[in-house]
Design an enzyme around this catalytic site. Structure first.
Site, PDB file in Angstrom:
ATOM      1  N   SER A 113       0.877  -1.185   0.000  1.00 44.37           N
ATOM      2  CA  SER A 113       0.000   0.000   0.000  1.00 44.37           C
ATOM      3  C   SER A 113       0.902   1.218   0.000  1.00 44.37           C
ATOM      4  O   SER A 113       2.089   1.110   0.353  1.00 44.37           O
ATOM      5  CB  SER A 113      -0.862   0.005   1.272  1.00 44.37           C
ATOM      6  OG  SER A 113      -1.470   1.259   1.465  1.00 44.37           O
ATOM      7  N   TYR A 150      -2.334  -0.674  10.574  1.00 38.44           N
ATOM      8  CA  TYR A 150      -2.305  -0.886   9.115  1.00 38.44           C
ATOM      9  C   TYR A 150      -0.976  -0.400   8.533  1.00 38.44           C
ATOM     10  O   TYR A 150      -0.326  -1.099   7.759  1.00 38.44           O
ATOM     11  CB  TYR A 150      -3.488  -0.140   8.474  1.00 38.44           C
ATOM     12  CG  TYR A 150      -3.680  -0.408   6.999  1.00 38.44           C
ATOM     13  CD1 TYR A 150      -4.424  -1.499   6.554  1.00 38.44           C
ATOM     14  CD2 TYR A 150      -3.131   0.451   6.033  1.00 38.44           C
ATOM     15  CE1 TYR A 150      -4.620  -1.739   5.195  1.00 38.44           C
ATOM     16  CE2 TYR A 150      -3.321   0.224   4.677  1.00 38.44           C
ATOM     17  CZ  TYR A 150      -4.073  -0.870   4.263  1.00 38.44           C
ATOM     18  OH  TYR A 150      -4.265  -1.096   2.913  1.00 38.44           O
TER      19      TYR A 150
HETATM   20  P1  NAD Z   1     -11.608  -5.801  -0.429  1.00 38.98           P
HETATM   21  O1  NAD Z   1     -12.151  -5.594   0.938  1.00 38.98           O
HETATM   22  O2  NAD Z   1     -12.415  -5.380  -1.601  1.00 38.98           O
HETATM   23  O3  NAD Z   1     -11.191  -7.327  -0.606  1.00 38.98           O
HETATM   24  C1  NAD Z   1     -10.457  -8.008   0.365  1.00 38.98           C
HETATM   25  C2  NAD Z   1     -10.832  -9.477   0.340  1.00 38.98           C
HETATM   26  O4  NAD Z   1     -10.031 -10.145   1.326  1.00 38.98           O
HETATM   27  C3  NAD Z   1     -12.297  -9.741   0.702  1.00 38.98           C
HETATM   28  O5  NAD Z   1     -12.894 -10.604  -0.244  1.00 38.98           O
HETATM   29  C4  NAD Z   1     -12.216 -10.387   2.080  1.00 38.98           C
HETATM   30  O6  NAD Z   1     -13.261 -11.305   2.342  1.00 38.98           O
HETATM   31  C5  NAD Z   1     -10.862 -11.069   2.010  1.00 38.98           C
HETATM   32  N1  NAD Z   1     -10.312 -11.341   3.349  1.00 38.98           N
HETATM   33  C6  NAD Z   1     -10.305 -10.516   4.415  1.00 38.98           C
HETATM   34  N2  NAD Z   1      -9.771 -11.133   5.474  1.00 38.98           N
HETATM   35  C7  NAD Z   1      -9.418 -12.377   5.055  1.00 38.98           C
HETATM   36  C8  NAD Z   1      -8.841 -13.485   5.695  1.00 38.98           C
HETATM   37  N3  NAD Z   1      -8.517 -13.446   6.997  1.00 38.98           N
HETATM   38  N4  NAD Z   1      -8.625 -14.616   4.986  1.00 38.98           N
HETATM   39  C9  NAD Z   1      -8.967 -14.671   3.682  1.00 38.98           C
HETATM   40  N5  NAD Z   1      -9.532 -13.646   3.006  1.00 38.98           N
HETATM   41  C10 NAD Z   1      -9.758 -12.510   3.691  1.00 38.98           C
HETATM   42  O7  NAD Z   1     -10.189  -5.077  -0.404  1.00 38.98           O
HETATM   43  P2  NAD Z   1      -9.222  -4.520  -1.553  1.00 38.98           P
HETATM   44  O8  NAD Z   1      -9.325  -3.053  -1.536  1.00 38.98           O
HETATM   45  O9  NAD Z   1      -9.368  -5.262  -2.808  1.00 38.98           O
HETATM   46  O10 NAD Z   1      -7.833  -4.865  -0.856  1.00 38.98           O
HETATM   47  C11 NAD Z   1      -6.939  -5.854  -1.334  1.00 38.98           C
HETATM   48  C12 NAD Z   1      -5.546  -5.507  -0.841  1.00 38.98           C
HETATM   49  O11 NAD Z   1      -5.163  -4.251  -1.345  1.00 38.98           O
HETATM   50  C13 NAD Z   1      -5.425  -5.406   0.685  1.00 38.98           C
HETATM   51  O12 NAD Z   1      -4.203  -5.986   1.097  1.00 38.98           O
HETATM   52  C14 NAD Z   1      -5.397  -3.913   0.921  1.00 38.98           C
HETATM   53  O13 NAD Z   1      -4.724  -3.575   2.113  1.00 38.98           O
HETATM   54  C15 NAD Z   1      -4.655  -3.439  -0.315  1.00 38.98           C
HETATM   55  N6  NAD Z   1      -4.861  -2.041  -0.648  1.00 38.98           N
HETATM   56  C16 NAD Z   1      -6.086  -1.582  -1.024  1.00 38.98           C
HETATM   57  C17 NAD Z   1      -6.241  -0.238  -1.344  1.00 38.98           C
HETATM   58  C18 NAD Z   1      -7.561   0.333  -1.776  1.00 38.98           C
HETATM   59  O14 NAD Z   1      -7.649   1.563  -1.953  1.00 38.98           O
HETATM   60  N7  NAD Z   1      -8.597  -0.469  -1.978  1.00 38.98           N
HETATM   61  C19 NAD Z   1      -5.137   0.614  -1.261  1.00 38.98           C
HETATM   62  C20 NAD Z   1      -3.910   0.112  -0.872  1.00 38.98           C
HETATM   63  C21 NAD Z   1      -3.776  -1.219  -0.571  1.00 38.98           C
END
Ligand code: NAD
Length: 264
Positions: free
Chosen positions: A155, A168
């Protein structure tokens, strides 16, 4: 703007034919977009998620598009659960050649005083320890099969404060160290390990945040050069590059894909 390689007028490259790819958190957001893209390019995708309904949705979406996918329920923060999912995946789909360590959760921007032990442990468990557990469970079969690629989702919170709360931000900084050490330790086994550091992406995680005018992060985002949120497929495109042979000389890198958020 063309941001999708799944555009029917754009025939798919086939960079992952014959390969099994595990995608954690594949039920939503960046994981789901990446799972779709891997399948579109020939991979058999193991859809790993803690949310059973979202697993079924992703698997159905991939199959409806003609791709190959199977779902595996897992809590990546739990060693027994990860080991069971790894065993089931390898038994059903063979050795895993690509791992996308993507699943993650937010801490609602809690500072150190507002963070209790349960929140700290949960964020570390899913966002950091989970990457180690998943890699540890799948690496032996990857190495035995001749190597592969691991991509970890970090991130902008891996570089700057303000992209999350204290747990985080700490966990995501840890993802960078994990990526570099893993890249060093397993290069001689033919395993490349890299990371992607997204800025703001429209996903389930950010649905409530990206339009909340009370959050400083929303204003910072507007001032980034891109001036917009990313769509999940824009991150999936970077993930697939790093997981593919096109990135054959890329080891331990952390690719920023943040619309320029952190350049100033
Ligand atoms: P999201 O919430 O849309 O999807 C995350 C998925 O992970 C969900 O389907 C959830 O059920 C699953 N999950 C959560 N805990 C879990 C566990 N213990 N075991 C298995 N699955 C689990 O999130 P996203 O935005 O697609 O995020 C994906 C990654 O990207 C994360 O690591 C997040 O920190 C990172 N990220 C996202 C953003 C953003 O703006 N969306 C920015 C920077 C980093």
């Amino acid at each position: 703007m063309s941001t999708t390689a799944t555009d029917p007028s754009n025939p798919p490259r086939q960079r992952f034919v014959g390969k099994t790819a595990v995608v954690t958190g594949a039920g939503s957001g960046i994981g789901r977009a990446s799972a779709n893209r891997f399948a579109h390019e020939g991979a058999h995708v193991a859809v790993w998620d803690v949310n059973r309904r979202s697993i079924d949705d992703t698997v159905a979406e991939i199959r409806a598009a003609g791709g190959r996918a199977d779902g595996f329920h897992v809590d990546i923060a739990n060693m027994k659960s990860v080991e069971a999912a790894a065993k089931a995946t390898i038994a059903a789909l063979g050795p895993v050649r690509v791992i996308l360590n993507n699943a993650g959760i937010l801490d609602d921007y809690a500072n150190a005083l507002d963070t209790d032990e349960a929140l700290w442990d949960r964020i570390m468990g899913v966002n950091l320890k989970g990457m180690w557990l998943v890699s540890r469970a799948l690496l032996p079969s990857m190495i035995e099969a001749g190597g592969g690629a691991i991509v970890n989702i970090a991130s902008i919170a891996a570089f700057i404060a303000g992209g999350g709360g204290v747990a985080y931000t700490t966990a995501k900084h840890g993802v960078v160290g994990f990526t570099r050490q893993m890249a060093l330790d397993f290069a001689h086994h033919g395993v490349r390990v890299n990371a992607v550091a997204p800025g703001a992406v429209e996903t389930g995680m950010t649905a409530k945040i990206l339009n909340d005018e009370t959050l400083p992060v929303v204003h910072a985002l507007r001032q980034a050069p891109a001036g917009r949120h990313a769509q999940p497929v824009e991150l999936a495109n970077v993930v697939l590059f790093l997981a593919s042979e096109e990135a054959s000389f890329v080891y331990g890198a952390v690719y920023l894909a943040d619309g320029g958020w952190t350049i100033k």
